[in-house]
Design an enzyme around this catalytic site. Structure first.
Site, PDB file in Angstrom:
ATOM      1  N   ARG A 205       0.856  -1.125  -0.073  1.00  0.00           N
ATOM      2  CA  ARG A 205      -0.024  -0.064   0.002  1.00  0.00           C
ATOM      3  C   ARG A 205       0.725   1.339  -0.106  1.00  0.00           C
ATOM      4  O   ARG A 205       2.184   1.108   0.191  1.00  0.00           O
ATOM      5  CB  ARG A 205      -0.815  -0.066   1.068  1.00  0.00           C
ATOM      6  CG  ARG A 205      -1.852  -1.128   1.234  1.00  0.00           C
ATOM      7  CD  ARG A 205      -2.941  -0.939   2.345  1.00  0.00           C
ATOM      8  NE  ARG A 205      -3.726  -2.118   2.468  1.00  0.00           N
ATOM      9  CZ  ARG A 205      -4.713  -2.412   1.543  1.00  0.00           C
ATOM     10  NH1 ARG A 205      -5.127  -1.754   0.463  1.00  0.00           N
ATOM     11  NH2 ARG A 205      -5.571  -3.490   1.819  1.00  0.00           N
ATOM     12  N   ALA A 206       0.252   2.518  -0.239  1.00  0.00           N
ATOM     13  CA  ALA A 206       1.052   3.535  -0.235  1.00  0.00           C
ATOM     14  C   ALA A 206       1.740   3.662   1.129  1.00  0.00           C
ATOM     15  O   ALA A 206       1.192   3.705   2.179  1.00  0.00           O
ATOM     16  CB  ALA A 206      -0.091   4.762  -0.505  1.00  0.00           C
ATOM     17  N   THR A 208       4.348   6.841   1.378  1.00  0.00           N
ATOM     18  CA  THR A 208       4.230   8.135   1.474  1.00  0.00           C
ATOM     19  C   THR A 208       3.428   8.980   0.146  1.00  0.00           C
ATOM     20  O   THR A 208       3.405  10.021   0.103  1.00  0.00           O
ATOM     21  CB  THR A 208       5.692   8.761   1.512  1.00  0.00           C
ATOM     22  OG1 THR A 208       6.408   8.364   0.383  1.00  0.00           O
ATOM     23  CG2 THR A 208       6.138   8.387   2.687  1.00  0.00           C
ATOM     24  N   SER A 209       3.052   7.906  -0.772  1.00  0.00           N
ATOM     25  CA  SER A 209       2.454   8.440  -1.932  1.00  0.00           C
ATOM     26  C   SER A 209       1.138   8.473  -1.808  1.00  0.00           C
ATOM     27  O   SER A 209       0.461   7.861  -1.106  1.00  0.00           O
ATOM     28  CB  SER A 209       3.039   7.203  -3.119  1.00  0.00           C
ATOM     29  OG  SER A 209       2.412   6.125  -3.007  1.00  0.00           O
ATOM     30  N   THR A 213       0.287   0.225  -5.382  1.00  0.00           N
ATOM     31  CA  THR A 213      -0.439  -0.855  -6.452  1.00  0.00           C
ATOM     32  C   THR A 213      -1.510  -1.680  -5.623  1.00  0.00           C
ATOM     33  O   THR A 213      -2.480  -1.814  -6.322  1.00  0.00           O
ATOM     34  CB  THR A 213       0.737  -1.663  -6.932  1.00  0.00           C
ATOM     35  OG1 THR A 213       1.520  -0.936  -7.735  1.00  0.00           O
ATOM     36  CG2 THR A 213      -0.071  -2.952  -7.817  1.00  0.00           C
ATOM     37  N   ASP A 266      15.790   7.611   2.679  1.00  0.00           N
ATOM     38  CA  ASP A 266      15.975   6.362   1.457  1.00  0.00           C
ATOM     39  C   ASP A 266      17.512   6.343   1.579  1.00  0.00           C
ATOM     40  O   ASP A 266      18.113   7.112   0.901  1.00  0.00           O
ATOM     41  CB  ASP A 266      15.231   6.686   0.389  1.00  0.00           C
ATOM     42  CG  ASP A 266      13.777   6.305   0.116  1.00  0.00           C
ATOM     43  OD1 ASP A 266      13.293   5.402   0.970  1.00  0.00           O
ATOM     44  OD2 ASP A 266      13.193   6.970  -0.483  1.00  0.00           O
ATOM     45  N   SER A 274      15.433  -4.074   1.243  1.00  0.00           N
ATOM     46  CA  SER A 274      13.783  -4.319   1.247  1.00  0.00           C
ATOM     47  C   SER A 274      13.290  -4.992   0.068  1.00  0.00           C
ATOM     48  O   SER A 274      12.517  -5.968   0.038  1.00  0.00           O
ATOM     49  CB  SER A 274      13.469  -2.970   1.507  1.00  0.00           C
ATOM     50  OG  SER A 274      11.930  -2.892   1.264  1.00  0.00           O
ATOM     51  N   LYS A 298      12.885   9.614  -7.314  1.00  0.00           N
ATOM     52  CA  LYS A 298      13.588   9.071  -6.175  1.00  0.00           C
ATOM     53  C   LYS A 298      14.995   9.115  -6.338  1.00  0.00           C
ATOM     54  O   LYS A 298      15.944   9.704  -5.799  1.00  0.00           O
ATOM     55  CB  LYS A 298      13.355   8.024  -5.822  1.00  0.00           C
ATOM     56  CG  LYS A 298      12.008   7.764  -4.735  1.00  0.00           C
ATOM     57  CD  LYS A 298      11.871   6.484  -4.005  1.00  0.00           C
ATOM     58  CE  LYS A 298      10.858   6.076  -3.267  1.00  0.00           C
ATOM     59  NZ  LYS A 298      10.362   4.769  -2.904  1.00  0.00           N
TER      60      LYS A 298
END
Lengths: 501, 501
Positions: A205-206, A208-209, A213, A266, A274, A298
């Site tokens: 899931r999101a 920070t966006s 998807t 990041d 990850s 990014k």
């Protein structure tokens, strides 16, 4: 002795223990706020001892009584005793693995057993938020060498369960993110499935966006598949687009993200560990990684992208995962929609070849599908694109998507958001770039992803020539207040669109 | 619109905001747990807008209703609106100064305005625990150069108020800690005051130890003096021994400590900035710093102590504070008692020259007093000790202490702890060392400092020759369970005392 009380307070994974100030004073308990405390009780049915440790919060009012100990949501679940059970509380020592974190902070190397020990405690929620921060920053700041990065990745893989499939190869894809829209997964997976590949795609899931998807797929189908259901979906449809969070894959990563998100840090090492641990535990044998490069994504330079590619390749080889990497140009969002429902509409339009379907989403999806077909599908170099295009244009991918949706559990497309505001172009000219970060902020201010119909719909995109005053994009919101917040944000950030050649 | 609710939950300084899950869903609020949220309302009386930001926790049960927003203790105090007030909630941006923290994490230098901006936000509780951790680790891991360390120290000084005294010089002392007992301050201050020096001593409560000077002084007198009362005490008694926490001196330091404590990371830079900012804001013009060195104390080698001394001297010079530094040998606790009441008893015995008063506490106090007298009191080198000794032995220090206690507000000495267990020596021989860390743990297990009469009382100390089976030390506790915890800890850590020459 206290009575256990369940406080349905969601602190994400952190264990928080609530005690009444009077209990500490009256009971001569030498506790102080934020102390680490263990709560211990006996399961009356089985006679076994249950224990959970967490961070102590003091209360003074009616939240709990002086003879009660309150546990936050996850702590209560992990203790697994009935409300009202007799429990004791005592100061608890810090997990031993914290010494390893401190030694890493001092610049020492950690070996496989070191990372294993740390993540073992992390997934049992034995680390407070402050301690998780220590570990994340230790890895971020004290450069991990390749052996350490491989060990961290393996420790993440070992921190939970893995999916296993009988028929190999298993194909997967992943984009490192940062590009709004960009729902290529939902086009690529059905293309590959229609051509006979097995693609058990798990997504997040999101974080920070305005949509992940899993959020977008969740508009059209159930995505919270536990392993048994996921296996059945793969059996009947050849592919799936599921939410990884329901599967227990590399759970240490999910916990570390709870502090990485507010830090907005990041690091390459953490990203590589990850992503590759998630691919590996999802059962993939082959994976394509997409690194978008652009001034507002990014990764901002070709050199940085190449360094990241090398890191992905080096670690993948060591964990026995075959990968390919594509570095793609990113000058703005992909597709028209930003936000779960608006992106789902784009995906359906591409799969159905509807007039006005976003061409950038179609073309990028075909390109990625082609690379995967050539990596794992037995297609020779240069033949993948044609195969993918035929599968899409003949409606095979559309059919495959319908099978996946049906197998996961179809959901009716929700109505558009009730509130909408159209923005006019502030200038004449060709749209040279759209700021990925800022346009995502507008969608988030409008309520995405929590409100699935909220977000932004582009009316024009990168490369289009527009006249001043022409409609440029819409903000969709489920309340007038949120529409206003999105509008205010967009108006005060005029440089979201840049014009020129 | 929500109604404000005060939740008396003590999270130390972190602002925590509680919202009901149903409110987020039903109200189309795009919030997620741990989001940063601002709560805004209007003060009906003055018409002014009040705002507070904090970390969001979701609740599901009766803690609050869906039309309420709950605030933790400090957040409620900082918002300063009445319970039941109408408030709004919205996603809040992270403080801008976090970008500076991130740049420091990446190894960049910060200037004075950078440190000022960060600490400005820190003292307004705008940083979550995770973000505080980022700053602390950034300073710990990316070496600060001298200019940066001076800037951090100045920013700490500027983060709150300072005491100001008309008559200069103002003498102060500080020990970097780690030695149980060691309540020299309570002997040195009255010696100096009896000789006419002005000594507005502020001390901390225990952070990780079984007692801080403020805890021990708090047994005998009120220590929570706000500035006006402190000035009056100084005027009437020439000195004070107050708790720094009530004075708002360098409050940024107090907030950073809430994450430094669980991290158990001491860096020289933070120690220097913390200590010197506290001395400076307490109004000192001259200060003596004591660095105990020993195999179980904070500083473990002569080289490390000398490096720290240089750092103290360099920064002190730049902030216009005259200091002297003594490096003292630490082979165990100072005094017999460990724990607030037991240490207070030692101090009284030294001041009253009672038979059996701890000689190590007396001698160390005289040594430190002598150095201060020579630094600031106009005594020529070699004459300070004699003056201090005379003040103590003539009862002048005892009288000065009585004046200080009376001015601060005397408290009756509480009775000894009800539960006591005596430990026998496990060996014959001379006590070579007592492990400072482990003996402190025993006292803490027994309840110190929260239970003021709890702790450890040594019956023999470093240098004494004992026979196996002879009484070695006592554990004092206010409940049998805690006595048991202290006893178990001591029994399972046999090497607390080491024997030999």
């Amino acid at each position: 002795m206290f009575r256990l009380k369940h406080l349905a307070i969601d602190t994400l994974s952190e264990h928080v223990i609530f005690i009444h100030e009077d209990a500490v004073r009256g009971g001569n308990l030498g506790f102080r706020p934020l102390d680490r405390v263990s709560v211990v009780g006996i399961d009356a049915a089985t006679g076994t001892t249950h224990e959970v440790t967490g961070v102590l919060n003091f209360c003074r009012n009616a939240l709990i009584n002086a003879d009660e100990i309150g546990l936050s949501e996850v702590a209560y679940r992990d203790l697994a005793l009935a409300e009202g059970s007799d429990v004791r509380a005592a100061l608890a020592p810090a997990p031993k693995s914290l010494d390893l974190v401190r030694s890493k902070l001092e610049g020492k190397r950690l070996d496989q057993s070191g990372f294993d020990e740390i993540l073992f405690d992390v997934v049992r929620n034995r680390y407070s938020k402050v301690e998780l921060s220590m570990f994340v920053l230790a890895c971020a700041l004290q450069t991990l060498d390749l052996d350490e990065l491989v060990a961290l990745t393996r420790a993440m893989i070992g921190s939970g369960t893995s999916l296993r499939f009988q028929h190999k190869p298993i194909a997967d894809k992943h984009c490192i993110g940062g590009i709004p829209g960009n729902r290529t997964t939902m086009v690529v997976v059905p293309i590959l499935a229609s051509l006979g590949l097995t693609v058990p795609k798990t997504s997040s899931r999101a974080i920070t966006s305005p949509a992940g998807t899993a959020d977008t797929m969740g508009v059209l189908a159930d995505v919270a598949l536990e392993p048994r259901r996921l296996y059945r979906v793969i059996e009947s449809a050849g592919g799936c687009i599921a939410w990884g969070g329901a599967l227990g894959l590399a759970p240490a990563d999910d916990i570390l993200i709870t502090v990485e998100r507010p830090m907005e840090i990041d690091t390459e090492a953490q990203m590589v560990a990850s992503i590759l641990s998630k691919k590996k535990t999802a059962g993939a044998t082959h994976a394509l990684l997409d690194i978008p490069v652009g001034s507002t994504s990014k990764v901002r330079s070709a050199q940085a992208a190449q360094r990241l590619e090398q890191l992905f390749r080096a670690v993948a080889e060591r964990i026995d995962l075959v990968i390919d990497v594509v570095i793609t140009e990113a000058r703005g969002p992909i597709g028209w929609g930003i936000g779960p429902r608006l992106e789902a509409v784009d995906v359906l339009a591409v799969l159905r070849r509807t007039p006005g379907a976003p061409n950038d989403l179609r073309e990028k999806s075909l390109y990625l599908a082609a690379r995967i077909l050539e990596l794992v599908g037995g297609y020779s170099p240069g033949t993948g694109y044609r195969a993918a295009q035929q599968a899409l244009d003949a409606g095979k991918a559309e059919e495959a998507f319908a099978r996946i949706v049906a197998a996961q559990g179809e959901r009716p497309l929700p109505p558009p958001a009730q509130f909408c505001h159209t923005f006019q172009s502030p200038a004449d000219g060709r749209i040279r770039e759209i700021d990925c970060w800022e346009i995502a902020r507008v969608a988030k201010q409008a309520g995405a992803p929590a409100n699935i119909s909220a977000g932004v719909r582009l009316l024009r995109t990168v490369g289009d020539i527009v006249a001043k005053g022409e409609p440029l994009f819409e903000i969709h919101a489920q309340s007038s207040a949120q529409l206003e917040m999105g509008r205010t944000y967009a108006e005060s950030h005029a440089a979201i669109f840049s014009f020129g050649f």
